[in-house]
Enzyme design. Structure first.
Site, PDB file in Angstrom:
ATOM      1  N   PRO A  15       0.804  -1.204   0.016  1.00  0.00           N
ATOM      2  CA  PRO A  15       0.079   0.089   0.220  1.00  0.00           C
ATOM      3  C   PRO A  15       0.847   1.272   0.122  1.00  0.00           C
ATOM      4  O   PRO A  15       1.865   1.351   0.936  1.00  0.00           O
ATOM      5  CB  PRO A  15      -0.742  -0.092   1.137  1.00  0.00           C
ATOM      6  CG  PRO A  15      -0.819  -1.494   1.756  1.00  0.00           C
ATOM      7  CD  PRO A  15       0.459  -2.208   1.163  1.00  0.00           C
ATOM      8  N   GLU A  16       0.649   2.180  -0.887  1.00  0.00           N
ATOM      9  CA  GLU A  16       1.361   3.452  -1.118  1.00  0.00           C
ATOM     10  C   GLU A  16       0.476   4.476  -0.294  1.00  0.00           C
ATOM     11  O   GLU A  16      -0.552   4.249   0.145  1.00  0.00           O
ATOM     12  CB  GLU A  16       1.665   3.565  -2.488  1.00  0.00           C
ATOM     13  CG  GLU A  16       2.786   2.479  -2.833  1.00  0.00           C
ATOM     14  CD  GLU A  16       3.143   2.649  -4.266  1.00  0.00           C
ATOM     15  OE1 GLU A  16       2.868   3.726  -4.964  1.00  0.00           O
ATOM     16  OE2 GLU A  16       3.786   1.724  -5.078  1.00  0.00           O
ATOM     17  N   HIS A  54      -4.928 -14.263  10.282  1.00  0.00           N
ATOM     18  CA  HIS A  54      -4.034 -13.131   9.826  1.00  0.00           C
ATOM     19  C   HIS A  54      -4.645 -11.680  10.539  1.00  0.00           C
ATOM     20  O   HIS A  54      -4.168 -10.731  10.057  1.00  0.00           O
ATOM     21  CB  HIS A  54      -3.987 -13.054   8.499  1.00  0.00           C
ATOM     22  CG  HIS A  54      -3.244 -14.221   7.799  1.00  0.00           C
ATOM     23  ND1 HIS A  54      -2.055 -14.692   8.055  1.00  0.00           N
ATOM     24  CD2 HIS A  54      -3.962 -15.269   6.775  1.00  0.00           C
ATOM     25  CE1 HIS A  54      -1.829 -16.186   7.484  1.00  0.00           C
ATOM     26  NE2 HIS A  54      -2.787 -16.093   6.827  1.00  0.00           N
ATOM     27  N   ARG A  78       1.536 -11.070   6.021  1.00  0.00           N
ATOM     28  CA  ARG A  78       3.008 -11.210   6.167  1.00  0.00           C
ATOM     29  C   ARG A  78       3.584 -10.483   7.453  1.00  0.00           C
ATOM     30  O   ARG A  78       4.832 -10.732   7.671  1.00  0.00           O
ATOM     31  CB  ARG A  78       3.534 -10.543   4.858  1.00  0.00           C
ATOM     32  CG  ARG A  78       3.092 -11.289   3.486  1.00  0.00           C
ATOM     33  CD  ARG A  78       3.563 -10.516   2.249  1.00  0.00           C
ATOM     34  NE  ARG A  78       5.282 -10.697   2.154  1.00  0.00           N
ATOM     35  CZ  ARG A  78       5.729 -10.207   1.217  1.00  0.00           C
ATOM     36  NH1 ARG A  78       5.383  -9.513   0.139  1.00  0.00           N
ATOM     37  NH2 ARG A  78       7.186 -10.383   0.961  1.00  0.00           N
ATOM     38  N   ARG A  81      22.186  16.172  -6.125  1.00  0.00           N
ATOM     39  CA  ARG A  81      22.126  14.636  -6.090  1.00  0.00           C
ATOM     40  C   ARG A  81      22.281  13.960  -7.435  1.00  0.00           C
ATOM     41  O   ARG A  81      21.698  14.282  -8.484  1.00  0.00           O
ATOM     42  CB  ARG A  81      20.852  14.050  -5.663  1.00  0.00           C
ATOM     43  CG  ARG A  81      20.952  14.205  -4.047  1.00  0.00           C
ATOM     44  CD  ARG A  81      19.737  14.380  -3.535  1.00  0.00           C
ATOM     45  NE  ARG A  81      19.998  14.407  -1.949  1.00  0.00           N
ATOM     46  CZ  ARG A  81      19.995  15.658  -1.504  1.00  0.00           C
ATOM     47  NH1 ARG A  81      20.068  16.905  -1.937  1.00  0.00           N
ATOM     48  NH2 ARG A  81      20.281  15.724  -0.022  1.00  0.00           N
TER      49      ARG A  81
END
Length: 271
Positions: free
Chosen positions: A2-3, A89, A107, A151
């Site tokens: 998930p972002e 879970h 997970r 950078r």
């Protein structure tokens, strides 16, 4: 994973419904990425004041302290008054007077961490080095260009690192770079001020659109109401290797950058 858009969509799906609730019980299942940081009973009786987001973290402001929640690689939250008994879970339940907030994470890379406040060491360890929020005024185009200008690393992994701007994950970095016409391998220092402004705008545009479409559901993401996202259906390059570009019809290319898949159009993103 998930972002930022998925985390924001999750926040929007339950924040108003849990605001004002009193915590009645806390269930902690198998260990998550980090320990809770307090006994569950310490939270009993506290009130949930509001739910905010910082990067990919959800911050539940309590009457005493706050909870920081992270969805990890595959976690999701659900909220409701009549959730079924916790499954294999389901590793954290915040039972409140208005419903139960549950973290499901097969997970177990997600986390729920208690901190006395945002300035507390436990919170600063997670939030202290995050970059500017891309959907806020803190994300300034000029400052962004100045940061890029010194950078020499490739722009795509630099965006993922989250030091200049937070929450631009793999899907949305590829999409924003396409919209800005910048190749993901271009070194940040080579991006001019006008092109940095294009990228700044593209990041905000892509993330805003993703939130409006409920985020992206590539495997099993859903918001706290169990609803999937649809942004992936409109992706211009992400996960479209070999398919024709929607703008120029050239085949979309895929490369590996920092162990992550990157997608781009060699014609639309020349440099």
């Amino acid at each position: 994973m998930p972002e930022l858009p998925e985390v924001e969509v999750t926040r929007l799906s339950f924040a108003s419904r849990i605001a004002g609730a009193r915590i009645e019980f806390v269930m902690v299942g198998k260990p998550l990425r980090w320990p809770l940081g307090c006994e569950g009973a310490q939270l009993h009786g506290q009130q949930v004041l509001a739910v905010r987001r910082r990067g990919k973290y959800l911050l539940l402001d309590l009457s005493e302290g706050l909870l920081l929640m992270h969805l990890g690689m595959s976690g999701s939250l659900s909220f409701g008054a009549n959730l079924p008994a916790p499954g294999k879970h389901d590793h954290f339940d915040l039972v409140t007077s208005l419903g139960t907030l549950r973290l499901h994470d097969s997970r177990r890379f997600g986390a729920v961490v208690y901190a006395a406040g945002e300035a507390d060491a436990a919170a600063q360890k997670l939030l202290g080095r995050l970059g500017a929020e891309p959907l806020s005024e803190a994300f300034d185009a000029l400052v962004f260009h100045q940061w890029l200008n010194v950078r020499n690393t490739a722009i795509k992994p630099l965006l993922l690192a989250g030091h200049a701007v937070v929450g631009v994950g793999n899907i949305y970095a590829s999409e924003a770079l396409f919209l800005a016409g910048i190749r993901p391998t271009t070194r940040a220092s080579r991006i001019s001020k006008p092109r940095a402004a294009l990228l700044h705008h593209a990041i905000q545009t892509v993330l805003t659109n993703a939130v409006a479409k409920g985020g992206s559901t590539l495997r099993d993401f859903s918001n706290a109401d169990g609803e999937a996202g649809h942004f992936q259906l409109d992706a211009m390059v992400y996960d479209r290797a070999g398919l024709p570009c929607k703008v120029c019809a050239a085949p979309i290319k895929s490369i590996r950058q920092g162990q992550r898949s990157t997608f781009y159009c060699a014609i639309c993103q020349k440099a």
